[in-house]
Design an enzyme around this catalytic site. Structure first.
Site, PDB file in Angstrom:
ATOM      1  N   HIS A   1       4.020 -11.998  -3.223  1.00 10.10           N
ATOM      2  CA  HIS A   1       2.594 -12.069  -3.543  1.00 10.10           C
ATOM      3  C   HIS A   1       2.367 -12.789  -4.877  1.00 10.10           C
ATOM      4  CE1 HIS A   1       1.501  -8.578  -0.640  1.00 10.10           C
ATOM      5  NE2 HIS A   1       1.437  -9.759  -0.058  1.00 10.10           N
TER       6      HIS A   1
ATOM      7  N   SER B   1       6.835 -10.238  -8.826  1.00  6.00           N
ATOM      8  CA  SER B   1       6.724 -11.484  -8.064  1.00  6.00           C
ATOM      9  C   SER B   1       6.155 -12.628  -8.894  1.00  6.00           C
ATOM     10  CB  SER B   1       5.853 -11.260  -6.815  1.00  6.00           C
ATOM     11  OG  SER B   1       4.644 -10.618  -7.147  1.00  6.00           O
TER      12      SER B   1
ATOM     13  N   SER C   1      -0.759  -8.094  -5.413  1.00  2.41           N
ATOM     14  CA  SER C   1       0.591  -7.604  -5.712  1.00  2.41           C
ATOM     15  C   SER C   1       0.520  -6.143  -6.133  1.00  2.41           C
ATOM     16  CB  SER C   1       1.217  -8.445  -6.833  1.00  2.41           C
ATOM     17  OG  SER C   1       2.349  -7.794  -7.368  1.00  2.41           O
ATOM     18  N   SER C   2       1.071  -5.267  -5.304  1.00  2.00           N
ATOM     19  CA  SER C   2       1.010  -3.832  -5.582  1.00  2.00           C
ATOM     20  C   SER C   2       1.685  -3.487  -6.908  1.00  2.00           C
ATOM     21  CB  SER C   2       1.679  -3.048  -4.450  1.00  2.00           C
ATOM     22  OG  SER C   2       1.750  -1.671  -4.748  1.00  2.00           O
ATOM     23  N   ASN C   3       2.896  -4.010  -7.131  1.00  2.00           N
ATOM     24  CA  ASN C   3       3.606  -3.622  -8.357  1.00  2.00           C
ATOM     25  C   ASN C   3       2.895  -4.124  -9.600  1.00  2.00           C
ATOM     26  OD1 ASN C   3       5.337  -5.983  -9.677  1.00  2.00           O
ATOM     27  ND2 ASN C   3       5.316  -6.332  -7.471  1.00  2.00           N
TER      28      ASN C   3
ATOM     29  N   HIS D   1      -0.998  -2.461   3.070  1.00  2.00           N
ATOM     30  CA  HIS D   1      -0.014  -3.281   2.364  1.00  2.00           C
ATOM     31  C   HIS D   1       1.063  -3.699   3.361  1.00  2.00           C
ATOM     32  CE1 HIS D   1       3.241  -4.436  -0.371  1.00  2.00           C
ATOM     33  NE2 HIS D   1       2.288  -4.631  -1.266  1.00  2.00           N
TER      34      HIS D   1
ATOM     35  N   GLU E   1       4.200  -4.088   3.171  1.00  2.00           N
ATOM     36  CA  GLU E   1       5.405  -3.251   3.176  1.00  2.00           C
ATOM     37  C   GLU E   1       5.176  -1.968   3.973  1.00  2.00           C
ATOM     38  OE1 GLU E   1       8.146  -0.512   0.263  1.00  2.00           O
ATOM     39  OE2 GLU E   1       7.236  -2.296  -0.647  1.00  2.00           O
TER      40      GLU E   1
ATOM     41  N   THR F   1       8.061   0.994  -1.992  1.00  2.00           N
ATOM     42  CA  THR F   1       8.947   0.756  -3.143  1.00  2.00           C
ATOM     43  C   THR F   1       8.224   0.354  -4.413  1.00  2.00           C
ATOM     44  OG1 THR F   1       9.280  -1.581  -2.577  1.00  2.00           O
ATOM     45  CG2 THR F   1      10.810   0.024  -1.603  1.00  2.00           C
TER      46      THR F   1
ATOM     47  N   HIS G   1       8.518  -8.351   1.953  1.00  2.00           N
ATOM     48  CA  HIS G   1       7.892  -7.040   2.147  1.00  2.00           C
ATOM     49  C   HIS G   1       8.398  -6.320   3.391  1.00  2.00           C
ATOM     50  CE1 HIS G   1       5.009  -9.887   0.228  1.00  2.00           C
ATOM     51  NE2 HIS G   1       4.991  -8.924  -0.662  1.00  2.00           N
TER      52      HIS G   1
END
EC number: 1.17.7.4
Length: 332
Positions: free
Chosen positions: A51, A281, A236-238, A137, A139, A178, A87
């Protein structure tokens, strides 16, 4: 009479380390680049490989074509390689690729694959599976898609954990996305364990080392600075979790931006100390771009704050391992 040059305001920039690319992202990008070198263009990629628009646009320029579904690939290109994103994908995707006689490479992060395997083990042992994660999401879609429809229950919040009603008297087990907030996930897990003391936890923490390390670095820097920038994409989740962690750690000005051109300079008026990190990412090029942009306006001093060392690397798919030595020789 000559004009005196206006002095720049001093700015202390605290650079988080570790930051940016993790081993899984680095591997995924390398898979696309090596596939282009080995098989030529075009190479198809299902969903954004990671992402980050900058990364995706760079790969497009080299000949990667991004699609959301395999059916978007023209019939005349069905013999071209197709790559699954970092993902992960539901089991139905490689099955579809095989049915279409497509050649595919799986760039799923090995730490995501680990969660997939956990889900399968719980299912085989007749456990009811809960997945802690964010709906929609990729993932989460990929992990839930490892098991038959309706088998996995998604838990997004502590309220969900309080409200959850088991479907049967089978044993319970949980797995997690994750890239979650370590603290948020701990709260959800605490509720589940309080309600269901026998619930089976992952053998090893599902939240990946890179997510944890980057959040810990932000927790260390954020309370000490006037503002915090997280370099990363809004999907981007993280990266989103890093911004939230900074805010919760006491940094009131905590922003997520994709690159220097997105900086809202009015947000940083009067700022004397700035924290800077990047999601897993986001390439280091964008971090350097932002430092340069601030150096044009401020008298910047940069201090790197190390909170962990990362030495993890992952193997490439077997089909591309013969490309490693030539690629290294070309860049050496």
């Amino acid at each position: 009479m000559t004009e005196t040059k206006q002095e720049k305001q001093p700015l202390s920039l605290q650079l988080c380390a570790p930051r940016g690319f993790c081993a899984g992202v680095d591997r995924a990008i390398q898979i696309v680049e090596l596939a282009l070198t080995k098989y030529g263009r075009p190479v198809y990629v299902r969903h954004e490989i990671v992402h980050n628009k900058f990364v995706v646009d760079g790969l497009k320029a080299k000949g990667a074509v991004f699609v959301e579904e395999l059916e978007e690939i023209p019939a005349e290109h069905s013999d071209r390689p197709v790559i699954f994103s970092a993902h992960g994908v539901p089991k139905s995707v490689p099955e579809d690729a095989q049915a279409r006689k497509m050649f595919y490479l799986d760039a799923t992060c090995p730490l995501v694959s680990k969660v997939h395997k956990e889900a399968e083990i719980h299912f085989r042992r007749d456990r009811e599976v809960l997945l802690i994660g964010h709906a929609g999401h990729p993932e989460v879609i990929g992990t839930m898609g490892q098991l038959p429809d309706g088998t996995v229950t998604l838990i997004e919040t502590e309220d969900d954990a309080h409200a959850y009603v088991p479907k049967s008297d089978r044993p319970l087990a949980y797995i997690t996305q994750t890239t979650l907030s370590v603290d948020d996930t701990a709260g959800i897990v605490a509720v589940l364990q309080q309600r269901f003391p026998d619930i089976v936890a992952p053998h090893k923490e599902d939240i990946c080392y890179a997510t944890t390390n980057r959040q810990e670095a932000v927790k260390h820097v954020a309370p000490k600075v006037d503002a915090m920038i997280v370099v990363g994409a809004p999907n981007s989740s993280n990266s989103q979790r890093l911004r939230e962690v900074a805010e919760r750690s006491g940094c009131k000005i905590s922003v997520l931006i994709q690159r220097a051109s997105d900086i809202q300079w009015q947000d940083f008026e009067g700022v004397r100390t700035l924290g800077l990190t990047a999601g897993a990412s986001a390439p280091e090029t964008l971090v350097e771009e932002i430092i340069t942009a601030f150096a044009e306006r401020f008298d910047v001093t940069v201090e790197t704050v190390h909170t962990a060392e990362e030495t993890i690397s992952f193997n490439l798919p077997r089909e591309l391992r013969d490309m490693i030595a030539p690629a290294q020789a070309a860049t050496g």
